[in-house]
Design a protein around this motif. Structure first.
Motif: not given
Length: 229
Positions: A128-153, A155-158
């Motif tokens: 999992l090099n940094i280029k792979s992580l950036l590519f995966i991140n863009k592919a999965y949620r490029e147009y979804y900016p909400n980092d606080l969504d616990p169903f996406l992330n 670790s942000e669960v309340t």
């Protein structure tokens, strides 16, 4: 449901042989053609199918339901559990929760903004090099900016959702770039009394170690195997 990805078959077959219980695997719609939340939606639909049709179509009633997945699958295991809890809590539903979840080196955060020692290791990591992580991140949620969504992330669960977490075991690796995001989630969990949660960390293992041909469950230290199965 046929699994087209044979990457996981080596350890899934071993688990089935050891515990002698039915195991259901499936293909969810992959990114980038199907970005968030389509994969999670697929997981939810399969889970509901099992609850509603398992006896008729597969010939048995599940006494216990165990959810497990590795990496992105670990993300879906946590996100699906949180989603069911949220639907029950905020929509007044009564969907059966899994009895036990087993996230394996899960992706607990899809972003790369929260720098940590483990994430910094991705600059030299062959899996999992940094280029792979950036590519995966863009592919999965490029147009979804909400980092606080616990169903996406996850670790942000309340706490209002997390306090209903079923019995859980995390299996992590010390040399995994995603490790520290899992630690962040576990630190939240241990602050909530009454939850049955364990964390096992394999020293000198890397991300996706269960899918490697030279790594078998039987080759793990005994203390991990007993609690893993």
């Amino acid at each position: 449901m046929k699994m087209k990805n044979f990457f996981h078959e080596n350890y899934l077959r071993e688990i089935c042989n050891k515990v002698n219980i039915p195991l259901l695997g499936f293909d969810y719609a992959p990114a980038p053609e199907h970005p968030y939340p389509e994969g999670l939606s697929d997981c939810f639909q399969v889970y509901m199918w099992v609850l509603e049709h398992c006896e008729k179509e597969l010939g048995f009633i599940p006494e216990k339901i165990i959810l497990s997945g590795d990496s992105s699958g670990g993300n879906f295991v946590l996100a699906l559990t949180f989603l069911i809890i949220a639907i029950n809590k905020y929509e007044g539903k009564n969907i059966r929760l899994p009895d036990y979840i087993l996230p394996l080196y899960p992706a607990c955060h899809t972003g790369v903004k929260n720098m940590s020692l483990s994430l910094a290791s991705s600059f030299e990591d062959f899996m999992l090099n940094i280029k792979s992580l950036l590519f995966i991140n863009k592919a999965y949620r490029e147009y979804y900016p909400n980092d606080l969504d616990p169903f996406l992330n996850p670790s942000e669960v309340t706490e209002d959702i997390l306090k209903y977490l079923p019995k859980t075991t995390f299996l992590c690796a010390t040399n995994d770039p995603l490790r520290d995001d899992t630690v962040r989630l576990i630190r939240k969990i241990i602050k909530i009394p009454g939850l049955d949660v364990k964390d096992y960390e394999l020293e000198n293992y890397q991300h996706s170690f269960l899918g490697s041909d030279d790594v078998k469950i039987s080759g793990m230290p005994r203390k991990y195997v007993d609690n893993f199965l």
